[in-house]
Scaffold this active site. Structure first.
Site, PDB file in Angstrom:
ATOM      1  N   ASP A 120     -58.603  16.173 -11.896  1.00  0.00           N
ATOM      2  CA  ASP A 120     -58.303  17.602 -11.737  1.00  0.00           C
ATOM      3  C   ASP A 120     -58.649  18.052 -10.318  1.00  0.00           C
ATOM      4  OD1 ASP A 120     -58.980  20.682 -13.629  1.00  0.00           O
ATOM      5  OD2 ASP A 120     -57.431  20.151 -12.189  1.00  0.00           O
TER       6      ASP A 120
ATOM      7  N   ASN B 160     -48.144  23.360 -10.931  1.00  0.00           N
ATOM      8  CA  ASN B 160     -48.419  24.750 -10.565  1.00  0.00           C
ATOM      9  C   ASN B 160     -48.401  24.968  -9.062  1.00  0.00           C
ATOM     10  OD1 ASN B 160     -50.829  23.313 -10.315  1.00  0.00           O
ATOM     11  ND2 ASN B 160     -52.107  25.079 -10.799  1.00  0.00           N
TER      12      ASN B 160
END
Lengths: 196, 435, 315
Positions: B308, B94
């Site tokens: 993450d 992303n």
């Protein structure tokens, strides 16, 4: 200088090391004399309004009104004027809830307002009271009656009617107890002072 | 070629049996172990009291380059990774532009190599532009020099069942895997930011119910079964979601799952201050979920711990909670958090830790050179950790360009001492080496 | 009391009693020719409103001015979506002008709490998203007590869209602080998440049966505004269905009066006449709606006084 006595709750114990300067009968006599003086100065009871400064000034104002009724046979309007919101020392104190202001039905415009308080000290309370009055109306005249004047004025304020002049030092405390507000007998005592 | 001798280290086999001794690294592999003399010209590193593990592999990192080089670059992220004990990280797609073409994937690969501190493995998007509609060039990304195997629209859920099915079928051809950010957008919309429950009710924050995660995991498990393909659950955060993973595995479905350190250690109650440093997607959960996740780590339902790592600029975080960006840093603190929470009190053993932070993720990502336990012939992608070191996390000393760490000021026991990539030291004492 | 008012939970029972007692005195000022007290002269109060609200903003503005404070209204710009200044930068810019208080209304829950971390000024929450509205709860309590006396032991029903209501959240706290019994009435889709354990913890009653609650003759019924837009979120099918189930219709007004002729009706405004409250109920003798507005200024004067008048840094 703080109005220490203003925040003393009803019936708060007296300092046992103090000395009595006014007994109950002294207080009673003083109030009777003040009532006569007020009437004398005003040439009667017309247009008089008594406003006591909470807390103990309110009881004194009611008792003066009762005495005036005894002498003149007239009912003089009585009320209370809280000055908490007009103090000049707010920023150096913890915030207190204001007490009740009750202006009698007829208002104060063109009246002779007699402010009533128990102890006159720096004069700042009375200055605040004059400020508070000026937002409520325009009296013809304002007078001051106090039970005790302990001196040490910080402002050009004087009482018109004084129950007793009590020279004190700053380190002393003047303690007033009234039968109605505090229970027990009226008394005025001085406590503290230099013990060194 | 250079050689490095680690003396007095302790390492573990897959059953948790310990060995202590010297480990000689030469030509990028473990040459020998035992009681060794240093050959001439060998650099020696005193590893007495330190534990030697396979280098950590992160299945889930956001390196922000291209597009947001103000918050992180592949170089700065590599430094953070090396200091955190990682020898390989998977960089999520992303970015801006999205990594949905072979060229984009190769660019990331090349930037990672240029930084030279960690193997940066580009993740390819599942759909073009992460829009969830049309498949990205999955095959071309796989055939590129990047050799992409893991695909993810992370940040977004591949919500359309048909698209997810097609993606799973497509990657099956080359043994790829789809890593799914499991969030049904009709049950937990873009504003959802607090676990749906009493806390979200009292705080007036849009709730993110557990069912929004579990329902997608369930659907994806059945799709994986139907297509005979592999699916990976990114950042599982709920007991309900975990139960579905457990069910899927029992049924023989090729489903794997990762959990983040923050979902293990931090809870919903931290949101009562509305501090956006605790805003993350999926959100922090109550203790019942955290306990279930720890259970999942111990019983093998969870295959990997992934960070993450999500850097954000201050001006993207310093908004009202509902408006602030989602995400926390994680690369530099992952080991310390996991060690402090689970290893130091014995719940998790060293063999389990190696499995969860290295071997497991390496296998899921298909990284042949990573996740090898210490043994002669194994690639020298290793990390030395100090189980007794206690450090206070200082966000201002972070290698990352960003500062959004929820661990600032916390004292954690367990620290990365030295990181070694193909026999070369990439980080030492909390600092990356120049390369 | 500490130097912020962010949540109704910040106030102890004594704090609430003191604020309401002061508000009683402040209320007198409204009837004077000279509506001024010098108490906050020289203090600067910024009304920073990100969400439009003529009613609350003018209430705070009047309250500040009647206390002789310098009050300035600033309209805050939207959310980060507009990529403008961060909220922190916005409030720190204002704080840098050494203002004494920031009264903030924002569409995001928690905004007031967050702002209080970023500024030196006192922060007063004038409504943050669906989270809280502490001065509203104070003025509601004040208004009810003016009519009915002490709320201790009184029975109050709060009816409507609880999920999205900051008025409910603050009132539930303040009413319980004062010792009232609180019953929440809403359809299941408009009950907040986690309400079962929440209600158990805070000793609130829950029901979806408004008629049963009215028949029991509560002392006060607080109707909350229901936004018509909620229909699109699937919260209830039609306005008509909502009104039939949960509206204070003419029939329900009668049932309430029969059960308790002294019962009062509150609404924080603005009202959707015909949706959650019928015109009859809104204008009934028992309706305190206008009293609530009048009380708002007095209560806010009291809050400003207690937060700002005293010792620097300590209230």
């Amino acid at each position: 200088m703080t109005r220490a006595d203003m925040t003393v709750p009803p019936g708060h114990p007296l300092d046992p090391s103090g000395r009595t300067v006014l007994t109950a009968s002294d207080v009673s006599r003083a109030l009777r004399r003040i009532a006569h003086e007020i009437l004398e100065h005003n040439k009667g009871a017309e247009d008089l309004v008594l406003l006591g400064i909470p807390s103990r000034g309110v009881e004194l104002a009611h008792r003066l009104a009762a005495l005036v009724r005894d002498v003149e046979g007239t009912d003089v309007p009585v009320g209370s004027l809280d000055i908490t919101m007009h103090r000049d020392d707010l920023r150096s104190q913890p915030t207190r809830a204001p007490m009740h202001t009750a202006i009698p039905q007829g208002g104060i415009d063109d009246k002779v307002v007699v402010l009533v308080d128990d102890v006159l000290y720096s004069g700042r309370t009375i200055r605040a009271a004059l400020d508070a009055l000026s937002d409520l109306g325009r009296p013809r005249a304002v007078r001051l009656a106090v039970l005790v004047d302990r001196g040490h004025r910080e402002l050009p304020i004087r009482a018109d009617h004084v129950g007793k002049n009590l020279p004190t030092s700053h380190s002393e405390k003047v303690q007033v107890r009234l039968a109605g507000f505090d229970g027990g007998e009226d008394v005025v005592r001085i406590a503290g002072g230099d013990t060194r | 070629m250079s050689a490095l001798l680690l003396t007095g280290a302790t390492w573990y086999d897959e059953d948790g049996a310990a060995s202590t001794g010297d480990v000689l690294l030469r030509d990028g592999v473990v040459a020998q172990t035992g009681s060794l003399d240093a050959p001439t010209g060998t650099e020696t590193l005193d590893a007495d009291g330190l534990t030697l593990l396979p280098g950590f592999v992160d299945l889930h990192t956001h390196l922000r380059e291209p597009g947001r080089e103000d918050v992180e670059t592949i170089a700065s992220g590599s430094r953070a990774a090396a200091v955190g004990g990682f020898t390989a990280v998977l960089a999520m797609a992303n970015t801006n532009p999205v990594t949905d073409t072979a060229e984009a994937a190769e660019r990331i690969l090349d930037l990672g190599r240029a930084a030279g501190l960690v193997d940066v493995v580009p993740v390819g998007a599942v759909t073009k532009g992460l829009e969830g509609a049309e498949l990205a060039e999955l095959g071309l990304m796989h055939r590129s020099r990047a050799g992409t195997r893991v695909f993810s629209d992370d940040g977004h859920c591949v919500a359309d069942g048909r698209v997810m099915r097609r993606a799973l079928e497509y990657v099956r051809a080359f043994g790829g895997v789809v890593s799914q950010h499991s969030q049904d957008p009709t049950l937990a919309g873009p504003r959802a930011c607090c676990h749906e429950g009493e806390t979200s009710g009292r705080l007036g924050l849009p709730g993110w119910p557990a069912v929004a995660e579990a329902s997608i995991i369930a659907r994806d498990a059945l799709l994986a079964e139907h297509t005979g393909s592999r699916v990976h659950v990114a950042h599982v955060s709920t007991a309900e979601g975990l139960d579905v993973v457990r069910w899927a595995k029992a049924r023989g479905i090729a489903m794997t799952a990762e959990v983040t350190p923050h979902h293990l250690a931090l809870g919903t109650d931290l949101l009562t201050t509305y501090d956006p440093v605790y805003k993350v997607n999926p959100p922090l959960r109550p203790s019942e979920d955290r306990e279930a996740l720890v259970e999942g780590l111990l019983d093998g339902t969870i295959d990997a711990i992934a960070t993450d790592h999500a850097p954000h600029a201050r001006h993207d975080k310093e908004h009202a909670f509902v408006d602030a960006a989602f995400g926390m840093l994680g690369l530099e603190t992952a080991f310390a958090v996991v060690h402090d929470l689970l290893v130091s009190d014995g719940r998790l053993g060293w063999a389990d830790l190696a499995r969860l932070m290295s071997t497991g993720p390496a296998r899921i990502a298909g990284l042949a050179d990573h996740g090898h336990l210490v043994a002669p012939g194994a690639p020298a992608n290793l990390v030395l950790v100090d189980p007794t070191a206690t450090n206070r996390v200082n966000r201002d000393a972070s290698q990352s360009l960003s500062r959004n760490t929820p661990w600032h000021g916390r004292s954690l026991t367990g620290a990365v001492h030295t990181t070694i990539l193909r026999g070369r030291v990439t980080a030492r004492g909390g600092e990356p080496t120049a390369c | 009391m500490n130097r912020h008012l962010l949540s109704s939970a910040d106030l102890t029972r004594d704090d609430v009693r003191m604020l309401l007692a002061t508000a009683t005195e402040m209320h007198e000022v409204q009837h004077r020719a000279v509506k001024k007290l010098p108490t906050l002269r020289g203090r600067t109060v910024i009304n920073l409103f990100f969400e439009d609200s003529t009613r609350t903003r003018s209430s705070f503005e009047i309250a500040g001015k009647w206390m002789s404070a310098d009050t300035i209204n600033i309209t805050g710009k939207g959310s980060s979506a507009s990529k403008g200044e961060s909220l922190r930068d916005t409030v720190r810019t204002i704080d840098a002008m050494s203002v004494d208080a920031i009264v903030i209304r924002h569409m995001a829950s928690g905004a007031a709490h967050q702002v209080s971390q970023w500024v030196d000024a006192s922060v007063i929450n004038a409504g943050d998203g669906t989270h809280e509205h502490p001065t509203q709860a104070l003025l509601d309590a004040y208004t009810i007590e003016q009519r009915l006396g002490d709320l201790d032991g009184a029975r109050v029903a709060i009816v409507g869209d609880l999920t999205h209501s900051r008025v409910f959240r603050s009132n539930a706290i303040t009413l319980r602080t004062l010792g009232a019994h609180v019953t929440l009435v809403a359809p299941p889709t408009l009950m907040p998440s986690g309400i079962a354990s929440w209600a158990a913890a805070d000793r609130l009653e829950l029901t979806d049966d408004l008629d049963a609650v009215l028949a029991s003759g509560p002392d006060a019924v607080m109707m909350l505004r229901v936004q018509r837009e909620r229909m699109s979120g699937g919260f209830f099918p039609t306005a008509r269905e909502y009104t039939v189930g949960f509206g204070l219709t003419r029939e329900r007004l009668r049932a309430l009066s029969d059960a308790n002729p002294e019962a009062v009706i509150c609404h924080p405004g603005p009202m959707n006449r015909g949706l959650e409250i019928s015109a009859d109920a809104a204008d009934a003798a028992q309706s305190l709606v206008l009293d609530q507005v009048s009380a708002g200024v007095a209560v806010r004067m009291s809050v400003l006084y207690h937060l700002l008048a005293g010792e620097e840094g300590v209230a």
